[in-house]
Design a protein around this motif. Structure first.
Motif, PDB file in Angstrom:
ATOM      1  N   ASN A 293       0.847  -1.190   0.000  1.00 22.45           N
ATOM      2  CA  ASN A 293       0.000   0.000   0.000  1.00 22.45           C
ATOM      3  C   ASN A 293       0.893   1.253   0.000  1.00 22.45           C
ATOM      4  N   GLU A 294       1.959   1.179  -0.785  1.00 20.84           N
ATOM      5  CA  GLU A 294       2.985   2.237  -0.786  1.00 20.84           C
ATOM      6  C   GLU A 294       2.413   3.603  -1.115  1.00 20.84           C
ATOM      7  N   ASP A 295       1.412   3.629  -2.014  1.00 18.44           N
ATOM      8  CA  ASP A 295       0.929   4.934  -2.466  1.00 18.44           C
ATOM      9  C   ASP A 295       0.234   5.731  -1.366  1.00 18.44           C
ATOM     10  N   ASP A 296      -0.191   5.060  -0.314  1.00 18.75           N
ATOM     11  CA  ASP A 296      -0.834   5.788   0.786  1.00 18.75           C
ATOM     12  C   ASP A 296       0.167   6.368   1.780  1.00 18.75           C
ATOM     13  N   LEU A 297       1.384   5.943   1.687  1.00 18.62           N
ATOM     14  CA  LEU A 297       2.402   6.447   2.616  1.00 18.62           C
ATOM     15  C   LEU A 297       2.645   7.938   2.305  1.00 18.62           C
ATOM     16  N   PRO A 298       2.524   8.813   3.310  1.00 21.77           N
ATOM     17  CA  PRO A 298       2.637  10.250   2.997  1.00 21.77           C
ATOM     18  C   PRO A 298       4.061  10.705   2.690  1.00 21.77           C
ATOM     19  N   VAL A 299       5.029   9.796   2.822  1.00 21.63           N
ATOM     20  CA  VAL A 299       6.427  10.169   2.530  1.00 21.63           C
ATOM     21  C   VAL A 299       7.034   9.141   1.578  1.00 21.63           C
ATOM     22  N   ASP A 300       8.169   9.507   0.971  1.00 17.30           N
ATOM     23  CA  ASP A 300       9.009   8.500   0.311  1.00 17.30           C
ATOM     24  C   ASP A 300      10.456   8.872   0.641  1.00 17.30           C
ATOM     25  N   GLN A 301      11.392   8.027   0.245  1.00 19.42           N
ATOM     26  CA  GLN A 301      12.725   8.138   0.837  1.00 19.42           C
ATOM     27  C   GLN A 301      13.555   9.319   0.329  1.00 19.42           C
ATOM     28  N   HIS A 302      13.155   9.942  -0.787  1.00 23.27           N
ATOM     29  CA  HIS A 302      13.866  11.165  -1.199  1.00 23.27           C
ATOM     30  C   HIS A 302      13.700  12.235  -0.131  1.00 23.27           C
ATOM     31  N   SER A 327      18.880   1.711  -8.964  1.00 23.65           N
ATOM     32  CA  SER A 327      18.264   2.821  -9.714  1.00 23.65           C
ATOM     33  C   SER A 327      17.359   3.645  -8.819  1.00 23.65           C
ATOM     34  N   GLY A 328      16.568   2.964  -8.000  1.00 23.93           N
ATOM     35  CA  GLY A 328      15.640   3.672  -7.101  1.00 23.93           C
ATOM     36  C   GLY A 328      16.368   4.496  -6.059  1.00 23.93           C
ATOM     37  N   SER A 329      17.589   4.085  -5.705  1.00 25.78           N
ATOM     38  CA  SER A 329      18.369   4.852  -4.729  1.00 25.78           C
ATOM     39  C   SER A 329      18.921   6.108  -5.399  1.00 25.78           C
ATOM     40  N   TYR A 330      19.373   5.931  -6.635  1.00 27.28           N
ATOM     41  CA  TYR A 330      19.905   7.098  -7.340  1.00 27.28           C
ATOM     42  C   TYR A 330      18.790   8.118  -7.591  1.00 27.28           C
ATOM     43  N   MET A 331      17.607   7.607  -7.954  1.00 25.76           N
ATOM     44  CA  MET A 331      16.475   8.516  -8.195  1.00 25.76           C
ATOM     45  C   MET A 331      16.126   9.295  -6.921  1.00 25.76           C
ATOM     46  N   ALA A 332      16.243   8.627  -5.778  1.00 27.51           N
ATOM     47  CA  ALA A 332      15.882   9.288  -4.510  1.00 27.51           C
ATOM     48  C   ALA A 332      16.839  10.429  -4.196  1.00 27.51           C
ATOM     49  N   ILE A 333      18.126  10.192  -4.379  1.00 29.21           N
ATOM     50  CA  ILE A 333      19.079  11.266  -4.028  1.00 29.21           C
ATOM     51  C   ILE A 333      18.932  12.427  -5.021  1.00 29.21           C
ATOM     52  N   LYS A 334      18.672  12.074  -6.264  1.00 30.86           N
ATOM     53  CA  LYS A 334      18.432  13.107  -7.278  1.00 30.86           C
ATOM     54  C   LYS A 334      17.173  13.923  -6.910  1.00 30.86           C
ATOM     55  N   ALA A 335      16.142  13.211  -6.455  1.00 27.38           N
ATOM     56  CA  ALA A 335      14.868  13.882  -6.130  1.00 27.38           C
ATOM     57  C   ALA A 335      14.955  14.726  -4.856  1.00 27.38           C
ATOM     58  N   ALA A 336      16.046  14.569  -4.097  1.00 29.22           N
ATOM     59  CA  ALA A 336      16.207  15.384  -2.877  1.00 29.22           C
ATOM     60  C   ALA A 336      16.765  16.773  -3.210  1.00 29.22           C
ATOM     61  N   GLU A 337      17.304  16.946  -4.418  1.00 24.66           N
ATOM     62  CA  GLU A 337      18.001  18.185  -4.773  1.00 24.66           C
ATOM     63  C   GLU A 337      17.210  19.485  -4.555  1.00 24.66           C
ATOM     64  N   PRO A 338      15.892  19.507  -4.869  1.00 24.32           N
ATOM     65  CA  PRO A 338      15.174  20.789  -4.708  1.00 24.32           C
ATOM     66  C   PRO A 338      15.252  21.366  -3.291  1.00 24.32           C
ATOM     67  N   VAL A 339      15.391  20.528  -2.285  1.00 21.91           N
ATOM     68  CA  VAL A 339      15.510  21.075  -0.927  1.00 21.91           C
ATOM     69  C   VAL A 339      16.896  21.698  -0.734  1.00 21.91           C
ATOM     70  N   TYR A 340      17.917  21.074  -1.305  1.00 25.52           N
ATOM     71  CA  TYR A 340      19.253  21.679  -1.229  1.00 25.52           C
ATOM     72  C   TYR A 340      19.265  23.029  -1.947  1.00 25.52           C
ATOM     73  N   GLU A 341      18.475  23.103  -3.000  1.00 24.08           N
ATOM     74  CA  GLU A 341      18.416  24.367  -3.748  1.00 24.08           C
ATOM     75  C   GLU A 341      17.861  25.503  -2.910  1.00 24.08           C
TER      76      GLU A 341
END
Ligand code: GCU
Length: 395
Positions: A293-302, A327-341
């Protein structure tokens, strides 16, 4: 009869590998939408660092606490440190060895953490340190250095001019379903009843914070430059610690996979249901609501990685470790970038997974895919040390 058994065995192998193969097929990753990091629960868009720090960051911490890792109680009555062994001429005369017993008391209960630490002998100033959460055998943390392993290559770290320390997860929470509560949770029995109560991964992270309490008192260590290193389940704890405890300067999470650095919504390799079934004592009870039921989780690892911003995070994977979803780990670190920005940091990780043994370095973010199996090796440590070195030099 034997033939029958062999056939049943073969069928089982085929069924299991079919199930795994399926799970390792990129084409079977169904469409998903990552929860938005930069919209508050009230629907406000986060465009500034202060709104992130004072509102959204706190909301996300609470969501991770309530739904994934459980609470991180910080109240205790007292903490004591005792140096049980000091050797001013360790590692053939290039390091100081200290073994320290850290004891934390709360309501007539106590928990002890044994820390093994080497600092460079001839350091002119307090040394930056790498702290490893040891989730493997105690032979990896041999103070006498008769046993030396790549999992904690203390000599390699010392030779690079850094200090290093290690503690074992079993001091905080034994890594077993039957006995995980025989550690920190004796101090906080109320956590055992709460659906968002701390469990083993939280307890290990809690332990690293108590080690930091000690490090802040040790003059040979530069407590402002302490990096946390964790492998796999230890990497999950390291990332959660980094989100919680801002005294840690940077984080290296090796092959941390599901509920570590990998996106859970991809359901690639290990899934929430699988991890909660095999390790029901790692995360809070509420997390089980998200089995299949992953889609109901209000967070994801990025979002977990983003909680470290603006501090550096470096994650790794290994080519033969699809279970941890490189691949999913690389996508997560990439998806964290907007907060660093939001902190004015342009991290421009490439959109696609880097090739094996070619680290993607965009400080404060870094990633590598190592050739080989699920492990923490001298190769990984070498990259961690270089990354930390370059980062500290530019500060
Ligand atoms: C298992 C588990 C992983 C974990 C790993 C480890 O494979 O499924 O989630 O990361 O053990 O800690 O080595």
């Amino acid at each position: 009869m034997n033939r029958f058994k062999a056939l049943v065995g073969l069928a089982l192998i085929l069924i299991t590998s079919a199930a795994f193969a399926q799970n390792y097929d990129e084409k079977l990753v169904t469409k998903y939408t990552l929860p938005d990091m930069l919209t508050t629960l009230n629907g406000k868009k986060v465009k500034r660092k202060d709104v992130w720090e004072h509102t959204r960051r706190l909301e996300l911490l609470k969501l991770f606490e309530d739904n994934v890792y459980g609470q991180m109680p910080q109240d205790f009555d007292s903490i004591k440190y005792q140096i049980t062994h000091l050797d001013n001429s360790a590692m053939g005369g290039k390091a100081v060895l200290k073994e320290i017993d850290i004891k934390v008391f709360r309501q007539q209960q106590s928990v002890g953490i044994h820390l093994v630490m080497f600092t460079p002998l001839h350091a002119r100033q307090a040394s930056p340190l790498f702290l490893l959460i040891n989730n493997r055998g105690k032979n990896n943390m041999d103070p006498s250095r008769i046993s030396k392993t790549e999992f904690w290559p203390a000599e390699q770290v010392i030779d690079s001019g850094y200090a290093t320390a290690v503690f074992h997860v079993s001091d905080l929470a034994p890594d077993r379903k039957e006995s995980y509560a025989n550690g920190v949770l004796r101090l906080y029995p109320e956590q055992l009843k709460a659906p968002n109560g701390m469990k083993a991964i939280g307890a290990w992270a809690w332990g690293a914070s108590r080690v930091m309490d000690y490090l802040q008192t040790d003059k040979s260590v530069d407590a402002k430059k302490v990096a946390i290193v964790g492998h796999s389940r230890g990497g999950k704890a390291a990332l959660w610690l980094m989100a919680q405890d801002r005294r840690f300067a940077m984080c290296f999470a090796s092959c941390s996979g599901n509920t570590g650095a990998a996106l859970t919504r991809r359901r690639f390799g290990e899934t929430i249901e699988k991890i909660n079934t095999t390790f029901p004592y790692w995360f809070c009870d509420n997390y089980k609501k998200y089995n299949n039921n992953e889609d109901d989780l209000p967070v994801d690892q990025h979002m977990l990685i983003a909680l470290s911003a603006p501090r550096p995070v470096y994650t790794t994977n290994a080519t033969k470790d699809k279970w941890a979803d490189p691949s999913g780990s690389y996508m997560a670190i990439k998806a964290a970038e907007p907060v660093y920005e939001l902190y004015g940091i342009k991290s421009a990780l490439d959109a696609s997974l880097p090739p094996a043994n070619k680290p993607a370095l965009q400080p404060p973010l870094g990633y590598h895919l190592r050739e080989g199996i699920h492990d923490l090796t001298a190769y990984d440590w070498d990259k961690f040390i270089r990354f930390a070195h370059n980062y500290y030099q530019k500060q």
